[in-house]
Design a protein around this motif. Structure first.
Motif, mmCIF file in Angstrom:
data_model
loop_
_atom_site.group_PDB
_atom_site.id
_atom_site.type_symbol
_atom_site.label_atom_id
_atom_site.label_comp_id
_atom_site.label_asym_id
_atom_site.label_seq_id
_atom_site.Cartn_x
_atom_site.Cartn_y
_atom_site.Cartn_z
ATOM 1 N N ASP A 206 0.867 -1.177 0.000
ATOM 2 C CA ASP A 206 0.000 0.000 0.000
ATOM 3 C C ASP A 206 0.905 1.228 0.000
ATOM 4 O OD1 ASP A 206 -1.184 0.829 3.322
ATOM 5 O OD2 ASP A 206 0.815 0.332 2.646
ATOM 6 N N THR B 238 0.204 4.737 1.530
ATOM 7 C CA THR B 238 0.285 5.618 2.682
ATOM 8 C C THR B 238 0.857 4.885 3.885
ATOM 9 O OG1 THR B 238 -1.767 6.422 1.787
ATOM 10 C CG2 THR B 238 -1.043 7.405 3.846
ATOM 11 N N SER C 2 -5.460 10.183 13.469
ATOM 12 C CA SER C 2 -4.735 9.606 12.329
ATOM 13 C C SER C 2 -3.931 10.708 11.651
ATOM 14 C CB SER C 2 -5.728 8.998 11.346
ATOM 15 O OG SER C 2 -6.345 10.029 10.608
ATOM 16 N N SER D 26 -12.460 2.821 4.937
ATOM 17 C CA SER D 26 -11.779 2.798 3.642
ATOM 18 C C SER D 26 -12.703 2.445 2.490
ATOM 19 C CB SER D 26 -10.638 1.797 3.680
ATOM 20 O OG SER D 26 -9.688 2.248 4.576
ATOM 21 N N SER E 169 -16.289 10.877 5.789
ATOM 22 C CA SER E 169 -17.018 10.843 7.064
ATOM 23 C C SER E 169 -17.948 12.035 7.136
ATOM 24 C CB SER E 169 -16.035 10.850 8.229
ATOM 25 O OG SER E 169 -15.349 12.069 8.274
ATOM 26 N N LYS F 29 -16.645 15.224 4.867
ATOM 27 C CA LYS F 29 -15.232 15.428 4.596
ATOM 28 C C LYS F 29 -14.693 14.109 4.056
ATOM 29 C CE LYS F 29 -11.681 14.877 7.886
ATOM 30 N NZ LYS F 29 -11.903 14.509 9.212
ATOM 31 N N ILE G 119 -0.997 -0.939 -4.310
ATOM 32 C CA ILE G 119 -2.461 -0.964 -4.202
ATOM 33 C C ILE G 119 -2.839 0.040 -3.122
ATOM 34 C CG2 ILE G 119 -4.444 -2.488 -4.184
ATOM 35 C CD1 ILE G 119 -2.648 -4.828 -3.965
ATOM 36 N N ASP H 8 -5.867 5.685 -2.208
ATOM 37 C CA ASP H 8 -5.820 7.096 -2.596
ATOM 38 C C ASP H 8 -6.206 7.300 -4.063
ATOM 39 O OD1 ASP H 8 -5.395 9.777 -2.140
ATOM 40 O OD2 ASP H 8 -3.475 9.470 -1.140
ATOM 41 N N LYS I 79 -8.173 -5.078 -2.615
ATOM 42 C CA LYS I 79 -6.811 -5.502 -2.262
ATOM 43 C C LYS I 79 -6.763 -7.027 -2.142
ATOM 44 C CE LYS I 79 -5.404 -1.231 0.073
ATOM 45 N NZ LYS I 79 -4.395 -0.616 0.873
ATOM 46 N N ASP J 298 -0.403 -1.260 6.498
ATOM 47 C CA ASP J 298 -0.447 -0.761 7.869
ATOM 48 C C ASP J 298 -1.866 -0.593 8.392
ATOM 49 O OD1 ASP J 298 -1.128 1.274 6.183
ATOM 50 O OD2 ASP J 298 -0.114 2.845 7.307
#
Ligand SMILES: Nc1ncnc2c1ncn2[C@@H]1O[C@H](COP(=O)(O)OP(=O)(O)OP(=O)(O)O)[C@@H](O)[C@H]1O
Ligand SMILES: [Ca+2]
Length: 825
Positions: A457, A459, A522, A557, A562, A579, A687, A690, A748, A767
């Motif tokens: 991934d 990020t 986060s 995700s 949200s 957002k 993958i 974003d 994924k 992560d």
């Protein structure tokens, strides 16, 4: 308040030096108060320490009221007062623990609900516990610590006995004994012991080495499980949000829970929204349980947060919880055999069996030949001649025949083979630890060297996860440092609501009274919050005071956004704020705001201009987050036709507030690591959840896409596209894909399954909670130790302790790993 106080030593000199006759009435009272406290403290100081702990008087309000030391800030003072509540001496820890275990709402209401319990535990719902050393040690004395008793580690002797249980070893031992006996019989004690003795020595060596290496491996696993069990949790103590070790958690603490977290102790739901908990590790039930303040406020340690966020009041810890009991009864099993070991074990036993069979056959044939008179000695005389043969000669002949058979068995059994693997594994694990990789599942050690594809991934793995807002577009205007002041205050207000109320992060003061703010949450949340505070002048406390939150749709995700429904207290109007991923939010908008506060309709042209703005930011590797807003009447909030009729926020006809671009730099060294993997023949696929343009930009920066090459069709896809292919198409196209953007957790997983079907050995690095399904499915799953969520770590085989992709490349690089190590043996 601090201005009016007199420092303590001044006070004492003043009171001591002044004669009684010159004192006013007020001064006399001061003096009396001072001496009372002084002598009381002197008396307390001579008390034994144990009794001091139970002396509630130390934390009584009177004492605090008379503390005349200067304080830096009044707000801290206030916080201090609020968190210094004492624990109700009648509070029974066992009763509390039982209440949660049994989900006993009746007892909870008898105790005055969650607030009642918080009060009795000396916790302020907003400021947490006092949290100083004395308070923490008192709490752990009263209610226990958050640790569980583990069965004592097995000693070396246990592993020696274990090694003796092996059948091949037993066979060898029998052979050694026979060989020794026959040898001595045949050649005398002086010379006859050589053969049997050397078998004994060999068997002894095998036993000692394998017992010792298993013993060391068990020790290492114990050490590793200590590291992996030491989870960090976020709590509030003395009005500050802190990260503490799970083992330092005490009853009364308030813990912040977010998606992907493991619940660290048993507790009660204090505050939060849309909390769904996965209790499968405790109950085996795979359905998520909804937790809220009214129907089910009970939270069990060991379960995981599947959705939403919350604050939990810890009411029982360690051995008082069901999880603690369970964990203490399980002894960690480091004896797990890897596939290669299992195969070699099987091979050894098959060869052993064949050896035994051959030996038996040889024995039978030789005996038959001997007893049928088919063997002759050097002089050509039959060795066996019925009853005429000397019984001693017969015995000697049989012994040498059996000895020959035993030799076959001894030679046939390749006892050293599995041992070689055990030793190589131990070496490999140790080396990986120095490479910052912690092995959770031993079989991964074998596979990792043979990975053909790495799905990573973006990020947090390829990038640093240190985010900062560097661009801001309001309408069609890019706002820079100088133009922030031109933004209309109504727009600022809307941003304050949209950021401050629609977040799982928080803003607190670094030190009481200081103006430096501390952000938690986060990385994306932290970046947005710090931007809102520093650039848009947001004051979190004020926003929270003015509005109440009615409903929250938390970020995950899959939705990539949200939303909140809020009510302004002043006029009871309700508003929605969204957002999330910029193009997804843009699709929900029909209007947009300009910086002067004017609302413009978004026609086709306006929309494509907005899209261009997003593309532009994303292409310069920024992560784009958009904000949207709408005032609604409360009836307008839709309900979907779910059984539970859950509230759903309006998702269309919104007004776009603005878009921020967040910079998340690539990790240094990633490009080299990617190159190293590629030149070793390991393909790398990104993958990510974003935006496709951001993904492309980062992939080019990291060397996954080549700068000098045109991106071919099919190299970059979006999650939806991949999902909608037919199975055949997917199989056909998967090899070509280098970047998959806007992927959901399911995409994924789908990618990994597809690659495995094609015969690849797949490694996955990730992560987030969104990576967990793919990590589990992969041949080797690698998670990030520092920023990684608990769910990701638990689904992985190897934890990368320094979060660095370079370590991933080292671990996965083919070469001097186990396989090649084995071939050497
Ligand atoms: N806290 C948040 N609130 C709203 N939107 C967010 C938040 N965090 C991320 N996003 C948006 O959701 C998108 C995808 O997030 P997701 O969690 O799927 O991927 P990721 O974990 O950030 O990326 P990767 O899969 O590469 O690690 C981001 O690109 C961003 O636009
Ligand atoms: Ca991630």
């Amino acid at each position: 308040m601090s201005d009016t106080k007199i420092p303590r030593y001044n006070c004492s000199t003043l009171l001591i030096n002044v004669t009684t006759s010159t004192l006013t009435k007020a001064q006399k009272r001061w003096r009396l108060a001072y001496w009372t406290i002084y002598s009381f403290r002197a008396m307390l100081s001579v008390l034994p320490k144990g009794r001091l702990l139970s002396a509630e008087i130390l934390t009584s309000h009177d004492y605090i009221a008379l503390d005349v030391e200067p304080e830096p800030s009044s707000s801290h003072d206030e916080a201090n007062k609020l968190v210094s509540n004492s624990i109700d001496p009648d509070m029974d820890g066992i009763r509390l623990a039982e209440m949660v275990k049994n989900k006993d709402s009746h007892t909870l209401s008898l105790l005055g609900g969650v607030e009642g319990v918080a009060n009795a535990l000396g916790t302020n719902p907003e400021y947490g516990i006092n949290g100083n050393d004395e308070d923490v040690s008192r709490r752990s004395q009263l209610f226990g610590a958050n640790t569980y008793h583990k069965p004592p580690p097995k000693g070396l002797l246990h592993f020696v006995l274990e090694a003796f249980k092996d059948t091949t070893i037993l066979i060898l031992l029998v052979c050694a004994a026979l060989s020794l006996g026959f040898g001595i019989k045949e050649h005398g004690a002086e010379e006859g012991w050589y053969e049997g003795g050397s078998i004994f020595v060999a068997v002894f060596l095998v036993i000692v080495v394998s017992a010792f290496s298993n013993f060391r491996q068990a020790r290492q696993f114990d050490k590793l499980s200590k590291i992996s069990n030491n989870i960090k949790v976020e709590v509030v103590r003395e009005a500050r949000r802190l990260q503490i070790s799970i083992f330092d958690l005490v009853v009364g603490d308030i813990v912040f829970l977010k998606i992907g977290d493991q619940i660290p102790a048993d507790g009660l739901f204090l505050d939060g929204h849309s909390l769904q908990v996965d209790e499968s590790s405790m109950t085996g039930e795979s359905d998520h349980v909804e937790v809220d303040s009214t129907n089910n406020p009970f939270l069990f340690s060991g379960s995981k947060v599947a959705d939403g966020y919350a604050q939990m009041l810890v009411v029982s810890v360690g051995m008082n919880t069901a999880w603690g009991e369970m964990m203490s009864s399980i002894s960690s099993d480091s004896n797990e055999r890897t596939p290669l070991q299992a195969r070699l074990d099987k091979l050894t036993s098959t060869i052993g069996k064949v050896g035994l069979a051959v030996a038996f056959l040889v024995l039978v044939v030789l005996l038959a030949r001997y007893f049928t008179g088919n063997t002759k000695d050097e002089n050509g005389i039959k060795e066996y001649n019925g009853s005429n043969t000397d019984i001693d000669d017969v015995f000697n002949a049989v012994v040498s025949i059996v000895a020959a058979a035993v030799t076959i068995v001894v030679v046939a059994i390749p006892e050293g083979l599995p041992l070689a693997v055990t030793l190589t594994l131990a070496y490999s694990m140790k080396r990986m630890m120095t490479d910052q990789a912690m092995v959770r599942k031993l079989p991964a050690c074998e596979t990792m060297g043979s990975a053909t594809v790495i799905c990573t991934d973006k990020t947090g793995t390829l990038t640093l996860n240190q985010m900062k807002v560097t661009k801001f577009w309001l309408g069609q205007e890019s706002i820079v440092q100088e133009t922030y002041c031109k933004i209309a205050s109504s727009i600022r207000d809307l941003f304050h609501q949209g950021v401050g109320l629609n977040t799982t992060g928080s803003v607190s003061k670094l030190k009481p009274g200081s103006s430096v703010a501390e952000f938690s949450g986060s990385p994306t949340e932290k970046a947005v919050l710090s931007w809102a505070v520093l650039e848009m002048g947001m004051e979190m406390d004020k926003v929270k005071q003015k509005y109440s939150i009615l409903h929250v749709e938390t970020f995950n995700s899959e939705k990539k956004r949200s939303g909140v429904l809020i009510r302004r207290k002043a006029d009871n109007t309700t508003h929605i704020h969204w957002k999330g991923a910029a193009e997804i939010i843009l699709a929900m908008c029909s209007h947009y705001y300009e910086s002067n506060g004017v609302i413009k309709s978004m026609d086709g042209n306006g929309r494509s201009q907005m899209e261009n703005i997003i593309h532009g930011m994303a292409a310069s590797s920024l992560r784009c987050i958009a904000f949207a807003y709408k005032q609604v009447s409360e009836e307008e909030t839709a309900y979907n036709n779910d059984v539970k009729a859950r509230q759903r926020l309006k998702e269309e006809g919104l007004t776009l507030l603005g878009i921020v671009g967040i910079k998340d730099p690539c990790r240094p060294g990633v490009q080299k690591a990617v190159e190293a993997c590629q030149s070793a023949g390991v393909e790398i696929k990104m993958i990510t959840g974003d935006n496709v343009f951001t993904a492309k930009a980062i992939a080019t920066e990291c060397g996954i896409l080549r700068l000098d090459q045109q991106v071919e069709k099919g190299e970059v896809v979006e999650g939806v596209e991949f999902r909608n292919y037919t199975d055949e198409e997917r199989i056909q196209k998967v090899d070509k894909i280098r970047v998959m953007a806007r992927s959901s957790p399911f995409d994924k997983l789908l990618m990994v399954q597809c690659l495995k079907k094609k015969g690849h050995v797949v490694a996955v690095t990730g992560d987030g909670t969104n990576d967990a399904p793919a990590l589990k499915e992969a041949d080797v799953g690698l998670s990030m130790g520092i920023q990684g969520t608990e769910v990701a770590k638990e689904s992985s085989d190897i934890v990368i302790l320094d979060d660095d992709f370079t370590s991933v490349a080292t671990v996965l690089s083919p070469g001097d790993q186990l396989h090649s190590g084995c071939f050497c043996w």
